[in-house]
Design a protein around this motif. Structure first.
Motif, short mmCIF file in Angstrom:
data_model
loop_
_atom_site.label_atom_id
_atom_site.label_comp_id
_atom_site.label_asym_id
_atom_site.label_seq_id
_atom_site.Cartn_x
_atom_site.Cartn_y
_atom_site.Cartn_z
N ASN A 11 0.80 -1.24 0.00
CA ASN A 11 0.00 0.00 0.00
C ASN A 11 0.82 1.28 0.00
O ASN A 11 0.33 2.35 0.31
CB ASN A 11 -1.01 0.02 1.16
CG ASN A 11 -2.08 -1.02 0.98
OD1 ASN A 11 -2.43 -1.36 -0.15
ND2 ASN A 11 -2.59 -1.55 2.08
N VAL A 12 2.10 1.18 -0.34
CA VAL A 12 2.97 2.36 -0.46
C VAL A 12 3.34 2.51 -1.93
O VAL A 12 3.74 1.54 -2.58
CB VAL A 12 4.24 2.22 0.41
CG1 VAL A 12 5.19 3.39 0.17
CG2 VAL A 12 3.86 2.13 1.88
N VAL A 13 3.21 3.74 -2.45
CA VAL A 13 3.54 4.00 -3.85
C VAL A 13 5.06 3.96 -4.01
O VAL A 13 5.78 4.73 -3.38
CB VAL A 13 2.99 5.38 -4.30
CG1 VAL A 13 3.38 5.66 -5.76
CG2 VAL A 13 1.48 5.46 -4.11
N VAL A 14 5.53 3.04 -4.83
CA VAL A 14 6.97 2.91 -5.06
C VAL A 14 7.39 3.47 -6.42
O VAL A 14 8.57 3.71 -6.65
CB VAL A 14 7.43 1.44 -4.92
CG1 VAL A 14 7.26 0.96 -3.49
CG2 VAL A 14 6.71 0.54 -5.91
N ASN A 15 6.39 3.66 -7.31
CA ASN A 15 6.70 4.25 -8.62
C ASN A 15 5.39 4.68 -9.26
O ASN A 15 4.31 4.18 -8.91
CB ASN A 15 7.42 3.25 -9.52
CG ASN A 15 8.21 3.91 -10.63
OD1 ASN A 15 8.16 5.12 -10.81
ND2 ASN A 15 8.94 3.11 -11.39
N VAL A 16 5.48 5.62 -10.20
CA VAL A 16 4.34 6.03 -11.00
C VAL A 16 4.81 5.99 -12.45
O VAL A 16 5.84 6.57 -12.79
CB VAL A 16 3.85 7.45 -10.62
CG1 VAL A 16 2.69 7.86 -11.51
CG2 VAL A 16 3.45 7.49 -9.15
N ILE A 17 4.05 5.30 -13.28
CA ILE A 17 4.44 5.15 -14.69
C ILE A 17 3.27 5.59 -15.57
O ILE A 17 2.14 5.78 -15.10
CB ILE A 17 4.84 3.70 -15.01
CG1 ILE A 17 3.66 2.74 -14.79
CG2 ILE A 17 6.05 3.28 -14.18
CD1 ILE A 17 3.89 1.32 -15.30
N ILE A 18 3.55 5.73 -16.85
CA ILE A 18 2.52 5.98 -17.85
C ILE A 18 2.35 4.68 -18.64
O ILE A 18 3.32 4.08 -19.11
CB ILE A 18 2.93 7.12 -18.80
CG1 ILE A 18 3.24 8.40 -18.02
CG2 ILE A 18 1.85 7.36 -19.87
CD1 ILE A 18 2.07 9.00 -17.28
N GLY A 19 1.12 4.25 -18.73
CA GLY A 19 0.86 3.01 -19.46
C GLY A 19 -0.62 2.74 -19.55
O GLY A 19 -1.45 3.55 -19.12
N ASP A 20 -0.94 1.58 -20.05
CA ASP A 20 -2.34 1.16 -20.18
C ASP A 20 -2.62 0.17 -19.06
O ASP A 20 -2.10 -0.94 -19.05
CB ASP A 20 -2.56 0.53 -21.56
CG ASP A 20 -4.00 0.16 -21.81
OD1 ASP A 20 -4.83 0.23 -20.87
OD2 ASP A 20 -4.32 -0.21 -22.96
N ILE A 21 -3.44 0.58 -18.10
CA ILE A 21 -3.74 -0.27 -16.94
C ILE A 21 -4.36 -1.60 -17.36
O ILE A 21 -4.15 -2.62 -16.71
CB ILE A 21 -4.64 0.48 -15.91
CG1 ILE A 21 -4.74 -0.30 -14.59
CG2 ILE A 21 -6.01 0.73 -16.47
CD1 ILE A 21 -3.53 -0.27 -13.76
#
Length: 148
Positions: A11-21
């Protein structure tokens, strides 16, 4: 369609990317969550369907007495404010059995203009006055804020 995807571990954000979920496959142990409103922050959390910012940084480590040399005035006023008279210091020094040690202690007490926490004479006087290190540290930390 590409959009932001938050990658979570515990439950901790380790990365944010751009993509198709819909087509993205996260690595083992990582959960991918759509972030359509740009709310995810690395080190932030994701709980009950909502992102929250990263936690505030921990406070800096507290500084102890060794970080604050005292002027002779600060030390003396600190002692008096803590209920220790200057006469008690003089008496403690007078009670040192060895004449050379007594003379050295007297010179240190009378002539020092800056007193350092780690100085052996400060340690000796603390003992001679029957103070614990915690009591001496509390007095020191109050005295450091006195007008030098």
């Amino acid at each position: 369609m590409s959009s932001r995807i938050a990658l979570l571990e515990n439950n901790v954000v380790v990365n944010v990317i751009i993509g198709d979920i819909a087509t993205y496959t996260p690595p083992d142990g990582v959960t991918a969550v759509a972030d359509p409103h740009d709310e995810a922050e690395i080190e932030g959390s994701y709980v009950n369907g909502a992102f929250s910012g990263r936690p505030p940084p921990p406070p800096p480590p507290s500084k102890g007495p060794s970080e604050y040399p005292l002027s002779d005035r600060q030390l003396r006023i600190g002692l008096i404010s803590s209920g220790i008279s200057l006469d008690a210091i003089d008496q403690a020094i007078a009670n040192i059995a060895d004449a050379t040690e007594r003379a050295i202690a007297q010179v240190w007490w009378d002539r020092s203009t800056v007193i350092y926490w780690g100085h052996p004479m400060r340690v000796s006087l603390t003992d001679l006055l029957g103070l614990t290190e915690d009591q001496a540290a509390a007095m020191w930390m109050q005295a450091k804020d006195l007008d030098a």
